[in-house]
Every structure is written in C-alpha cells, then in structure tokens.
Write a protein that holds these residues in place. Structure first.
Motif, mmCIF file in Angstrom:
data_model
loop_
_atom_site.group_PDB
_atom_site.id
_atom_site.type_symbol
_atom_site.label_atom_id
_atom_site.label_comp_id
_atom_site.label_asym_id
_atom_site.label_seq_id
_atom_site.Cartn_x
_atom_site.Cartn_y
_atom_site.Cartn_z
ATOM 1 N N PRO A 1 0.794 -1.219 -0.067
ATOM 2 C CA PRO A 1 -0.079 -0.034 -0.153
ATOM 3 C C PRO A 1 0.852 1.253 -0.073
ATOM 4 O O PRO A 1 0.471 2.289 -0.890
ATOM 5 N N ALA A 2 1.870 1.322 0.829
ATOM 6 C CA ALA A 2 2.689 2.469 0.887
ATOM 7 C C ALA A 2 3.490 2.659 -0.450
ATOM 8 O O ALA A 2 3.536 3.924 -0.998
ATOM 9 N N ALA A 3 3.870 1.902 -1.246
ATOM 10 C CA ALA A 3 4.575 2.031 -2.576
ATOM 11 C C ALA A 3 3.490 2.409 -3.636
ATOM 12 O O ALA A 3 3.800 3.238 -4.463
ATOM 13 N N ASN A 4 2.375 1.677 -3.471
ATOM 14 C CA ASN A 4 1.345 2.297 -4.551
ATOM 15 C C ASN A 4 0.720 3.597 -4.395
ATOM 16 O O ASN A 4 0.500 4.381 -5.382
ATOM 17 N N LYS A 5 0.743 4.081 -3.051
ATOM 18 C CA LYS A 5 0.475 5.411 -2.860
ATOM 19 C C LYS A 5 1.380 6.315 -3.305
ATOM 20 O O LYS A 5 0.915 7.220 -3.985
ATOM 21 N N GLN A 6 2.864 5.924 -3.242
ATOM 22 C CA GLN A 6 3.707 6.901 -3.576
ATOM 23 C C GLN A 6 3.747 7.193 -4.840
ATOM 24 O O GLN A 6 3.984 8.217 -5.578
ATOM 25 N N ILE A 7 3.582 5.949 -5.800
ATOM 26 C CA ILE A 7 3.591 5.968 -7.179
ATOM 27 C C ILE A 7 2.316 6.612 -7.474
ATOM 28 O O ILE A 7 2.523 7.616 -8.582
ATOM 29 N N ASP A 8 1.117 6.627 -6.890
ATOM 30 C CA ASP A 8 -0.085 7.472 -7.567
ATOM 31 C C ASP A 8 0.182 8.832 -7.366
ATOM 32 O O ASP A 8 -0.233 9.605 -8.100
ATOM 33 N N GLU A 9 0.882 9.074 -6.319
ATOM 34 C CA GLU A 9 1.059 10.662 -6.075
ATOM 35 C C GLU A 9 2.176 11.036 -7.189
ATOM 36 O O GLU A 9 1.916 12.494 -7.511
ATOM 37 N N ILE A 10 3.162 10.330 -7.386
ATOM 38 C CA ILE A 10 4.182 10.810 -8.341
ATOM 39 C C ILE A 10 3.147 11.160 -9.811
ATOM 40 O O ILE A 10 3.239 11.876 -10.552
ATOM 41 N N ILE A 11 2.355 9.943 -10.091
ATOM 42 C CA ILE A 11 1.773 10.164 -11.402
ATOM 43 C C ILE A 11 0.817 11.402 -11.226
ATOM 44 O O ILE A 11 0.759 12.098 -12.449
ATOM 45 N N GLN A 12 0.044 11.690 -10.341
ATOM 46 C CA GLN A 12 -0.934 12.703 -10.170
ATOM 47 C C GLN A 12 -0.131 13.923 -10.327
ATOM 48 O O GLN A 12 -0.713 14.894 -10.788
ATOM 49 N N SER A 13 1.063 14.004 -9.730
ATOM 50 C CA SER A 13 1.730 15.327 -9.836
ATOM 51 C C SER A 13 2.708 15.456 -11.052
ATOM 52 O O SER A 13 3.476 16.297 -11.114
ATOM 53 N N SER A 14 2.428 14.748 -12.208
ATOM 54 C CA SER A 14 3.417 14.536 -13.241
ATOM 55 C C SER A 14 3.070 15.422 -14.402
ATOM 56 O O SER A 14 3.905 15.915 -15.252
#
Length: 654
Positions: free
Chosen positions: A331-344
């Motif tokens: 879950p932590a890694a998935n959340k980190q990836i999602d934040e990176i994508i959303q702010s890309s």
C-alpha cells in the motif's frame, strides 16, 4: 608536353564524355554528404531521445550508402575507360607506358573529384536542411533544423572520396594493363554473337516464373507451405532467378526471332530496331536479370519499411496498450506511485485495479498463443466483466460474451487470429487450486496486459492472459493464487518517459515484478522506424540511380559503336523522325522488361506475405502502388533521357 598539360587538354577535348562521369561523381558526393550531415547535425541530435541508437543506425547506413556509391562510380569509370581505349592505344604507340597513363588518369580523377566535392558539398549542404526537416517530420518532432555544413561531415566525405580516387586509379591501372595494343585499336569493332534460341527454353522461362508466382500466391496455411516450407522456398527462389535469366536469354531472343519471321517484318522500321537487339541479347542478359531482381529487392525494401513505419504507430499501442501498468506493490509503494503520477502533469484518464488468477498450464501453450516463448510461463485468468470494462474505457470493439467453461485467448501479434466454430473449439487444460479444462472459443489478436518494458531495455516478455466467464472466475477464485495490477491511462503518454523512469525505479525494487509503459517503447520504435524509412529511401534512390545507369551507360556505349550504321541509314534517306522512332523502340525493349518483371516479383511477395498480414490497414495497398508508381516514373525519366542522348550521339558527324 607534361602529363599534367596532357590531362588538361584531354578534359577540354572530351568534355561531353567527362561531363557524364563528373555528373555521376557529383551525385555520389551529394548523397554521401547529405547523409553525413544528418548524422552530425546538432539540431537533430538535440531532438532525439535515443541518441546512441540513432548514431549506430546512421553509421551502419552510411557504410552501406558508401558501398553503393563505390559500385556506382566504379561502373561509371569502367564505362569511361572503355570509351577511351583507342585513345590509350595511341598513347602507348607514342611511347607512354602503362604507369604514365595511370598517373594521367589519377590526375584526371583527382581533378574531377575536387570539382565533384566542391559542388556536391555545396548542394548536399542545402539539401541536408530539407532532409533533416523530413526526418523530424517522420519522427513527429517539432524541431527547427538550421542550415549547416558540419566540419565532421566535410572531412568524412572528403576522406571517403580520396579513398575512392585511389580505388578508381587502381581499377584504371588494371584495365589498362589487361588489354593488348591491337585490342585497344579494335575495341569498338567487336561484334557480339547472337544467342542460339530454343523455343523449349523460352517456354520454360514462363513456366518457371508462373510456378514461382503460383507458390507465392498460395495461402501460407496451405499444405504446400505447411508441410514443404523449405522445398517451396527453394522452388520460388530458383523459379524467380532462373525464370528471369531465361526470360532475357531465351524468351526475349525468341520474341525477336518470331518478329523477324513475320511477313510484315520488312515493313516500317521493325527490321531496324530489332536487328541490333538480336546481337545484344547475350551481353544484356546478366545486366537485365540483375536489374530485374535488384529492382524487386529495392521495391520490397521500400514497401516493407514504409509499411513498418505506418503500422508502427498503432503497433506500439497494440503491444503496450496500457500507458502505465504494473504488478500491485504494498500500500505505501502504491500510494507513492499514485502521488508521483498525479503530480507529473499527465492527467489520469482512468485508474483500474484488476485482480487476476494465476494458473499453471497443463496443455501446450502453443494451442492458445502463437510463439509461446514470448510469453511468461504461468497463465493469468481475467474475468469477462473486468476485461470488458477495460475494453470499454479504451474505446475498442473487442468485447467478449462467454458462458460456462468458455475462454478467449489474448494472443496479441497472432499470425492467424480467429474464432472457433461450435463443436471444434480447442481444449485447454490448466490448474489453479483444481484442474480445469476450458473451451477456446476465440484466439484474439489483442492484449489486456502488454509486453513488460524498461526505460533502458525496451520490451521483455508478456503475460499469457485468458479471458474466462464471470461464473467460472467466481468458482475458481476461492483458493486460487491471485495477482493484483495497477493500470493507468494518461494524457500525452508518448512524452511520459521521465515519469516512467520514476515509477519503474520503485516497482523494480521487487525483482521479477511486471512493469509495462507505453512511453518506454514509443520513442525507440518511432525513431528507429523513421530512421529505417529515411535511410532506406536514400539507399533506394541511390540504388535506382545506379541500376538505371547500368542500362544508361551500356546504351551510350552501344550508341557510340552504332554511329557509323546510323550515318549510313541517314545517307539512304532516313529522316530525324524515323531515327528517333527506331531508337525509342530499341531502348524501350531494354528498359521496360526488367521494370515489369521487377514490379511483378515485388508485388507478389508484398501482397501475399506482407499486406495479407496487415489487413487492418487497407490504405497500405495505395501506399504500395504509390511507391511502385514513383519507381516507374523515375525509370521513365531515365528512358527519355537515354533516348535523347542516344539520338545526339548517333547524329554526331552523321
């Protein structure tokens, strides 16, 4: 008089002959320098995303281009030297030795090369901007290309032409030393013997070509190719090569012989344009055979790379249908990836989290997937509902409607995708928590999860996915091993390489984890296919120019040899219009057959082995015919130019 003075005098006295040779050299320099400029142009290099691949590709293509130029220039020099055999004989008679004549030829070549280099580099520099813009357009990059004369390209082209000057000098020395003095004086008085014609061999040439075309046009799924593929390939190759050779050696001679036996043979000018051709069959056979086969190769190369370029844009999307997809992390890694994508800066169009079942295949995977070695060992089962949801979001008409133990195999890139009729569905057995036998109702040329990818290594292997009915999925879900995935669709996904590198670095912290990104492959595939099309266009243009020149120079030599005959015909009352008509018919018999056979060879292979495999692109047929039309037009220009120059030569001192 020194050798240098004699060289200058020769150039002035034989300017027409030298101008043909000089034109050939200039064309070679233009092509070589233009291509080298594209390699060293900073504007182009700055626009590329895969510079190493580009430099490697252009370097290899540059070597091939130079080899073609060597062939073309050496053939032109060979023609040039044969035209001057009598002149060299006079020099030998007056006391010059072979080394002195060779040194004189070296001075001439050096002088012509210097003019060709200066003119070719100037024109090539101007063209390099145009071709650089064309390359950027093919790659769909919005990059301004400035006019430039890269010093590296000038040095590279100059070095290559200095090397070519040495090679030409060696060739000239060998040619001068091979012939005797008496042969030099009588070089133009030799007459070729007519070939003995056999009607059986003439018919055999048509049968061989017909056999080759018949085998090519038979379905790839036919028993002939499935059971006797090697024998069929050998038969096609031999049929095309031997059939083409015999066509020019026997069928053309038989056709001319048949015309000579007609009652109306002596009416009009038929006897005039056919008589010399009957004596040229032997000398023209190898040239025309080579030109036909090489023309077919050029057309096939151009058509293949054009089709590859056209299909590539959609093929990348088919091979990697998800902009970013990866095996779900903690879950932590998935959340980190999602934040990176959303702010890309790449807006998320949709984000799915499907769960697939893992199964071990019992049946050979080749039943469900073509080329199973490209797929992962385990099989992933996706429910009909999850599959149709993703298909709807993609906007594709690839939905399935399954019942009971029915399944659809997603065999993207399949050679023969097809639905199976009721009662003949292949059985496919696999094991989850229990062993289950499925009925494959369809093999689809489609992908749910595309090839695994990497920002550095491009594509790896792809998941083997079966779509099963919702009820079967529900019954197998309990107790089966599962694997969750994250699937993102993004805006401007082709420019998401920096984002892909970030996500890939996080996902691959766990080894052997699936990751796929459209951006990882898009720029590599598009740049490579664009470069391939660009380089192939250059090679095809140069090869066409060289091949047409083979005919062109040969006809000029024959025109020079036949000036006496045409002078006699003019004294007998032949006017200019009749002379031009004879020349046009004679050269048409030489130019047209290799063009027609080359187009036929290439069309059959392209139609049945390329176009039939990409039936989703109906516009490709028009593109293929367009390429053949351009090829025909260029050939027509050579024909018209040859007839005009032939007429000027035979009219001189007539």
């Amino acid at each position: 008089m020194s050798l240098l003075d004699l060289t200058i005098r020769n150039v002035k006295r034989n300017f027409r002959l030298y101008s043909i040779y000089l034109f050939s050299m200039i064309i070679g320099v233009i092509i070589q320098f233009t291509f080298s400029s594209v390699l060293f142009n900073e504007d182009i290099m700055n626009a590329l995303k895969n510079r190493d691949n580009y430099e490697t590709g252009v370097s290899i293509a540059s070597v091939v281009v130079f080899l073609f130029i060597i062939f073309f220039i050496l053939y032109a020099n060979s023609f040039f030297m044969r035209q001057r055999k009598k002149e060299f004989g006079m020099y030998l008679l007056y006391g010059l030795n072979e080394r002195q004549i060779t040194r004189m030829v070296f001075y001439e070549t050096l002088f012509i090369s210097a003019i060709a280099l200066a003119s070719g580099i100037l024109l090539g520099g101007l063209l390099s901007k145009l071709f650089g813009m064309l390359l950027m357009s093919l790659m769909q990059y919005d990059q301004v290309i400035s006019l430039a004369f890269p010093i590296e390209a000038i040095v590279f082209t100059g070095f290559l032409y200095l090397l070519l000057t040495v090679i030409i000098t060696v060739q000239s020395y060998i040619m001068i030393n091979r012939v005797q003095l008496t042969e030099l004086f009588h070089a133009k008085q030799k007459m070729e013997k007519p070939v003995r014609i056999s009607p059986f061999m003439a018919i055999l040439s048509i049968l061989l070509l017909g056999m080759a075309f018949g085998l090519i046009s038979s379905s790839k799924q036919s028993a002939v190719w499935n059971e006797y593929a090697t024998s069929s390939l050998i038969a096609v190759t031999m049929g095309i090569i031997a059939g083409t050779f015999l066509f020019f050696r026997q069928f053309a001679g038989w056709l001319l012989q048949t015309l000579a036996r007609r009652r109306t043979y002596h009416e009009g000018n038929t006897v005039l344009w056919t008589s010399s051709l009957r004596f040229q069959v032997r000398g023209n056979t190898l040239n025309l055979t080579f030109i036909s086969l090489f023309s077919a190769a050029i057309i096939m190369l151009l058509c293949f790379v054009t089709i590859n370029y056209k299909v590539q844009f959609e093929a990348v999307g088919r091979n990697l249908p998800n902009d970013i997809a990866f095996q779900s992390q903690d879950p932590a890694a998935n959340k980190q990836i999602d934040e990176i994508i959303q702010s890309s800066g790449h807006a998320v169009q949709y984000h799915l989290k499907p769960e697939l079942l893992i199964a071990v295949p019992v049946t050979d995977r080749g039943v469900a997937w073509d080329n199973p070695e490209y797929y992962e060992d385990n099989v992933l089962l996706v429910s009909e509902g999850a599959y149709n949801e993703l298909i709807s979001l993609r906007g594709h008409d690839r939905r399935v409607d399954l019942q009971g133990n029915e399944a659809a195999a997603l065999s993207q890139g399949s050679d023969f995708p097809k639905p199976y009729a009721k009662g003949v569905e292949p059985a496919f057995t696999l094991k989850t928590n229990q062993e289950t036998t499925l009925k494959l109702v369809e093999k689809k040329d489609y992908a749910y999860l595309g090839w695994s990818s990497s920002p550095t290594e491009s594509m790896g292997r792809k998941p083997a996915v079966l779509v099963i009915s919702d009820e079967l999925y529900a019954s197998l879900k309990e107790g089966a091993a599962k694997r969750a995935y994250e699937i993102y669709a993004l805006e401007d996904a082709e420019d998401a390489e920096p984002l892909s590198k970030q996500v890939h670095a996080i996902v691959t912290q766990n080894t052997d984890t699936y990751y796929s990104s459209f951006a990882d492959v898009y720029s590599k595939q598009i740049e490579s296919s664009s470069l391939m099309l660009f380089a192939s266009g250059f090679l095809a243009l140069l090869a066409l120019f060289a091949l047409a020149s083979v005919i062109y120079f040969k006809q000029l030599r024959e025109a020079t040899d036949e000036r006496m005959q045409y002078a006699i015909l003019r004294k007998l009352g032949m006017d200019n219009g009749q002379m031009k008509s004879v020349i046009r018919k004679q050269l048409l018999f030489v130019f047209l057959p290799p063009l027609v056979l080359g187009v036929l060879h290439s069309w059959f292979i392209i139609k049945y082995y390329i176009l039939d495999s990409v039936q989703d692109f109906p516009e490709l047929h028009g593109m293929v015919w367009g390429i053949m039309g351009v090829y025909f037009l260029i050939y027509l220009l050579f024909y018209v130019s040859s007839t005009n120059l032939y007429y000027k030569i035979v009219s001189t001192n007539a």
